[in-house]
Design a protein around this motif. Structure first.
Motif, PDB file in Angstrom:
ATOM      1  N   ASN A 298       0.813  -1.227   0.000  1.00 31.41           N
ATOM      2  CA  ASN A 298       0.000   0.000   0.000  1.00 31.41           C
ATOM      3  C   ASN A 298       0.844   1.275   0.000  1.00 31.41           C
ATOM      4  N   GLY A 299       2.160   1.141  -0.048  1.00 31.54           N
ATOM      5  CA  GLY A 299       3.026   2.318  -0.129  1.00 31.54           C
ATOM      6  C   GLY A 299       3.440   2.896   1.197  1.00 31.54           C
ATOM      7  N   TYR A 300       3.090   2.224   2.313  1.00 28.28           N
ATOM      8  CA  TYR A 300       3.426   2.725   3.642  1.00 28.28           C
ATOM      9  C   TYR A 300       3.986   1.590   4.500  1.00 28.28           C
ATOM     10  N   LEU A 301       4.721   1.982   5.543  1.00 27.17           N
ATOM     11  CA  LEU A 301       5.180   1.028   6.539  1.00 27.17           C
ATOM     12  C   LEU A 301       4.196   1.067   7.704  1.00 27.17           C
ATOM     13  N   SER A 302       3.520  -0.031   7.943  1.00 23.07           N
ATOM     14  CA  SER A 302       2.493  -0.073   8.982  1.00 23.07           C
ATOM     15  C   SER A 302       3.067  -0.539  10.306  1.00 23.07           C
ATOM     16  N   GLY A 303       2.273  -0.400  11.357  1.00 17.05           N
ATOM     17  CA  GLY A 303       2.676  -0.901  12.651  1.00 17.05           C
ATOM     18  C   GLY A 303       2.828  -2.410  12.657  1.00 17.05           C
ATOM     19  N   ASN A 304       1.900  -3.103  12.017  1.00 13.42           N
ATOM     20  CA  ASN A 304       1.983  -4.567  11.972  1.00 13.42           C
ATOM     21  C   ASN A 304       3.216  -5.020  11.199  1.00 13.42           C
ATOM     22  N   GLU A 305       3.543  -4.315  10.097  1.00 10.88           N
ATOM     23  CA  GLU A 305       4.744  -4.659   9.333  1.00 10.88           C
ATOM     24  C   GLU A 305       5.999  -4.386  10.153  1.00 10.88           C
ATOM     25  N   SER A 306       5.963  -3.352  10.975  1.00 11.26           N
ATOM     26  CA  SER A 306       7.103  -3.039  11.845  1.00 11.26           C
ATOM     27  C   SER A 306       7.316  -4.140  12.877  1.00 11.26           C
ATOM     28  N   ILE A 307       6.207  -4.618  13.450  1.00 14.72           N
ATOM     29  CA  ILE A 307       6.314  -5.674  14.453  1.00 14.72           C
ATOM     30  C   ILE A 307       6.844  -6.963  13.820  1.00 14.72           C
ATOM     31  N   ALA A 308       6.311  -7.272  12.654  1.00 19.03           N
ATOM     32  CA  ALA A 308       6.737  -8.496  11.984  1.00 19.03           C
ATOM     33  C   ALA A 308       8.207  -8.463  11.599  1.00 19.03           C
ATOM     34  N   ALA A 309       8.724  -7.264  11.317  1.00 22.68           N
ATOM     35  CA  ALA A 309      10.120  -7.123  10.888  1.00 22.68           C
ATOM     36  C   ALA A 309      11.090  -6.988  12.055  1.00 22.68           C
ATOM     37  N   ASN A 310      10.584  -6.950  13.292  1.00 21.53           N
ATOM     38  CA  ASN A 310      11.441  -6.827  14.485  1.00 21.53           C
ATOM     39  C   ASN A 310      12.322  -5.582  14.431  1.00 21.53           C
ATOM     40  N   LEU A 311      11.689  -4.414  14.248  1.00 15.26           N
ATOM     41  CA  LEU A 311      12.452  -3.162  14.108  1.00 15.26           C
ATOM     42  C   LEU A 311      12.777  -2.507  15.443  1.00 15.26           C
ATOM     43  N   PHE A 312      12.288  -3.065  16.538  1.00 15.07           N
ATOM     44  CA  PHE A 312      12.570  -2.479  17.855  1.00 15.07           C
ATOM     45  C   PHE A 312      13.372  -3.455  18.694  1.00 15.07           C
ATOM     46  N   SER A 313      14.368  -2.930  19.389  1.00 12.86           N
ATOM     47  CA  SER A 313      15.129  -3.756  20.335  1.00 12.86           C
ATOM     48  C   SER A 313      15.477  -2.916  21.555  1.00 12.86           C
ATOM     49  N   PHE A 314      15.704  -3.594  22.673  1.00 16.85           N
ATOM     50  CA  PHE A 314      16.037  -2.920  23.934  1.00 16.85           C
ATOM     51  C   PHE A 314      17.440  -3.362  24.350  1.00 16.85           C
ATOM     52  N   TYR A 315      18.353  -2.395  24.325  1.00 20.64           N
ATOM     53  CA  TYR A 315      19.749  -2.688  24.666  1.00 20.64           C
ATOM     54  C   TYR A 315      19.893  -2.800  26.180  1.00 20.64           C
ATOM     55  N   PRO A 316      20.646  -3.752  26.684  1.00 20.18           N
ATOM     56  CA  PRO A 316      21.473  -4.753  25.973  1.00 20.18           C
ATOM     57  C   PRO A 316      20.803  -6.123  25.884  1.00 20.18           C
ATOM     58  N   PHE A 317      19.478  -6.184  26.066  1.00 18.96           N
ATOM     59  CA  PHE A 317      18.816  -7.473  26.232  1.00 18.96           C
ATOM     60  C   PHE A 317      18.394  -8.110  24.911  1.00 18.96           C
TER      61      PHE A 317
END
Length: 804
Positions: A298-317
């Motif tokens: 659809n031409g956008y990066l969605s929240g669900n696509e972000s979750i599926a791609a694992n774009l967030f991490s918490f250092y150092p865990f």
């Protein structure tokens, strides 16, 4: 040493020496003041004070009682409309040049409120608090007859307030200048044009009026702006209409009523992303783009696509994911300050309606009665392609009833104020911040059109084919504040003054978090309505003494504050935890004097203030801090040719909270480099961490700020010619809470000339005359290590006003 470096050095040294010399000179002035002192306190008209610099008129923004700035036992600065125009103050951020204790971090490039003593300040309109505006729209400057900046929490008469301070805007009116109605119609039309397509048209007119034979007056102000910007993909479209009416009903009663409407359409400016020390020092930028993750096409990066791609991490865990990496065009480049994180369709839109109606009675008995009715409505929309969207629909209605009376005895003069107030505020606010990705965009390539690489979906717009993005938080509710206040002003033997009072507030609050609120801190409250009642007691006590014209004072205050979010809402999780109402305290000691026949004003103060509870806070609008420091202000009508103002601030601000060693924040590129991670492996997503901060020093607020303003009148040689030369020096400061990137110190020099002939006034002004390269921290508690705002270089403004 170059000429520019010499000017900067001279300015810095003169500011420091001027502050010390003036403070040290207080005692020698005492003798001259004693000879000239008068028994009665009267409004002083200072010869040569063509810009109303000397603050001799009564200022009601703190305690009332008709006290001048010198007589008020609090740190307060007042700036007249004439001084605003002469010193090239066109927005909130410019007030730093005239006001000690103030400095504004960037709230994504929008000048909504001033940071006072290291905390976001509040805005008041004619003595009543406006709906919170941390950066929803730029606050209007030009429609004001006077702006009062009060440092520290408001006095009990004004209700719950933040710890830092507030600005009170006094609109232009038929009675604002001298308390009398205008005798004839007067006005002006003005045009401003300048660098980067600046185009502003203003018009104002005021005069006498009558209704049913009753004397009165009116004042109308209008402003229209259609300007481009130094920053790419940024512009301002704004319309302002303000009207004020005054009517004398009889010898004792009068009414004042009016309103203001502001429409604003522009955008926020996050600034530079991928922040490193090398970027600040040399302009070297890390380039490269991550892969597109738009799986639904659809031409956008969605929240669900972000979750599926694992774009967030918490250092150092958490381990880093390959989707966070840059995969194409990885390298370095040099970028300009105008290349910032803004897409073409980013928008910030506001409609703001403000109305007021006062009834004022001054009775023969000496009793003064004032009822103030106030209404304000905010409609806000904010959309940013990197992943933040927000809306707010909030309105507030407040009524204050105040009685003031006094009585004189042989050795004591007494004045009292008391009265009830009620405020109802209704709010609906939603925002989406859960998937903000500052670093996915490569600024060296510019905005990539409709590419889903760096364009997030917004909760404020429907998307195809699956519907609207969820809110991180959506809050609907209201609150009612029932208050009653009392103030006493007692003067003994015309020397010793005690000013004390208290206020009780009873708050009835309701807030519901929408079921689709998906932020982690809303998990326990979403879909539920919470109601709570709370109360707070605020008090203030000040003692001052007139020692032959030198006034030492001490003030102790305890204040309640209602914690509100960006749209004036009560966050549901705070209400659920019983933490919507906080407390703060202030200790302030100072000396003020006006001497040399009323031509020199000097004020010095030391303060310490802090929030005394840590759970009731909002990181965006009302963080828990401790602030302490020194402030100095000088105003001097030296000759008919020269007027001097100067200010100095020494500020130390500390974040407070339940954790003594760390604070949640997002990692920037320099943070990643510091722990051995290549930032190119992370720019496709975000990494959070708990920042280790043993000293808890708040970032973005410089410790020392010096300013000097020279105002010239050349009438002796060329009639109608005047000029301004001003400078502000700011210490270096860390951009973020992690102290990974340090922003350099800087000196800003502004200059201008004005020529008045007949009905015409022409002006040429320059801001940042030496084209200083400097930066401001952007939201330092959360994003200060991720983004920074490169400030505008040298600009010019040409103004033409026709008066009638």
């Amino acid at each position: 040493m170059t000429l520019i470096q010499s000017i900067r050095s001279a300015l810095r040294d003169s500011c420091r020496l001027g502050a010390l010399a003036a403070a040290g000179a207080l005692l020698p002035f005492v003798h001259s003041v004693a000879l000239a002192a008068e028994d009665e306190l009267e409004e002083v008209v200072v010869k040569g004070d063509r810009l109303n610099v000397m603050q001799t008129k009564p200022v009601d923004s703190v305690f009332g009682f008709g006290k001048t700035v010198e007589e008020t036992p609090r740190a307060v600065t007042t700036i007249s409309n004439e001084l605003l125009e002469q010193t090239i103050i066109t927005e909130i951020d410019d007030l730093v040049a005239m006001t000690p204790g103030s400095f504004t971090q960037s709230f994504f490039g929008v000048a909504g409120s001033l940071d006072v003593r290291g905390t976001p300040g509040e805005n008041y309109f004619r003595g009543i608090k406006r709906i919170d505006n941390p950066g929803n729209y730029p606050t209007v400057i030009g429609a004001s007859d006077r702006i009062d900046i009060v440092r520290g929490p408001a006095s009990p008469i004004y209700g719950p307030s933040k710890i830092g301070g507030y600005l009170n805007f006094v609109p232009k009116s038929a009675r604002a200048t001298n308390g009398r109605y205008l005798g004839e119609t007067t006005g002006q039309i003005g045009l401003t044009t300048g660098s980067y397509g600046k185009k502003v048209l203003t018009g104002e007119v005021g005069g006498p009026a009558s209704l049913a034979g009753k004397e009165g007056g009116y004042y109308l102000y209008g402003e229209s702006e259609n300007s481009d910007s130094y920053y790419e993909n940024t512009s301002t479209h704004q319309s302002i209409v303000q009207a004020s009416f005054d009517l004398q009903l009889n010898d004792s009663w009068r009414t004042e009523f009016g309103g203001m409407y502001q429409y604003f359409k522009g955008n926020q400016v996050a600034g530079w992303n991928r922040l490193t020390q090398d970027l600040i020092d040399h302009g070297t930028y890390i380039t490269g783009s991550p892969a597109s993750l738009d799986t639904d096409g659809n031409g956008y990066l969605s929240g669900n696509e972000s979750i599926a791609a694992n774009l967030f991490s918490f250092y150092p865990f958490d381990p880093l994911h390959p989707n966070q990496r840059l995969v194409t065009n990885v390298g370095t480049a040099h970028i300009k300050g105008s290349q910032v994180l803004v897409q073409e369709d980013d928008t910030l839109e506001d409609d703001v309606v403000t109305l007021y109606a006062d009834l004022i009675g001054e009775l023969e008995s000496g009793l003064k009665v004032q009822n103030k009715l106030y209404f304000e409505y905010l409609d806000n929309l904010n959309e940013n392609a990197y992943g933040f969207s927000q809306y707010a629909k909030t309105y507030a209605i407040e009524d204050q009833l105040n009685f003031e009376f006094g009585k004189e005895f042989a050795a004591v003069k007494t004045n009292f104020q008391f009265g009830p107030s009620i405020r109802y505020q209704d709010f609906e606010h939603g925002d989406n911040f859960a998937f903000e990705y500052f670093d996915r965009r490569d600024l060296s390539r510019g905005p990539d059109g409709g590419s889903p690489i760096d364009r997030r979906e917004w909760a404020t717009r429907p998307r195809q084919p699956t519907g609207q993005e969820d809110w991180s938080s959506q809050t609907v509710g209201h609150f009612v504040d029932y208050g009653a206040a009392f103030l006493a002003d007692l003067t003994f033997l015309d020397k010793l003054n005690l000013l004390a009072g208290g206020r009780y507030d009873y708050l009835d609050m309701s807030s519901v978090a929408a079921a689709n609120s998906n932020s982690f801190d809303y998990a326990a409250v979403k879909g539920q309505r919470f109601t709570d009642t709370d109360h707070g007691f605020s008090w203030s006590a000040s003692l001052s003494y007139d020692l032959f014209g030198v006034r030492p004072y001490a003030t102790v205050a305890r204040q309640s504050t209602l914690v509100l979010g960006q749209g004036g809402q009560i966050p549901t999780q705070l209400l659920a935890g019983g933490n919507a109402v906080g407390k703060s305290k202030l200790d302030e000691f100072g000396i003020k004097t006006t001497t040399l026949g009323g031509k020199l004003f000097v004020a010095v103060d030391y303060f310490k203030q802090e929030r005394t509870d840590y759970n009731a806070q909002d990181t965006v609008t009302n963080n828990s801090t401790q602030a302490k420091g020194y402030e100095f202000e000088l105003r001097w009508v030296a000759t008919d040719f020269l007027t001097v103002t100067s200010a100095y601030s020494n500020l130390k601000i500390f974040n407070l909270g339940p954790s003594a060693s760390s604070q949640f924040s997002f990692m920037g590129a320099e943070d990643l480099i510091g722990v051995g991670i290549n930032p190119a492996n992370v720019f496709g997503g975000t990494v959070a961490w708990n920042v280790p901060t043993p000293d808890r020093r708040k970032a973005g607020i410089p410790e020392n700020i010096y300013s000097l303003n020279l105002l010239f009148g050349f009438d002796k040689w060329i009639s109608g010619l005047s000029g301004t030369l001003s400078g502000t020096h700011v210490d270096s400061v860390y951009s973020g809470y992690s102290q990974a990137v340090k922003l350099p110190s800087y000196t800003l020099i502004n200059a201008g000339v004005r020529f008045a002939s007949g009905r015409w006034v022409l002006g040429l002004q320059s801001k940042n005359l030496t084209d200083e390269r400097y930066f401001r921290s952007n939201f330092p508690d959360l994003f200060g290590s991720s983004v920074v705002l490169p400030e505008v270089g040298r600009t010019f403004l040409v103004t033409a006003d026709y008066k009638f």
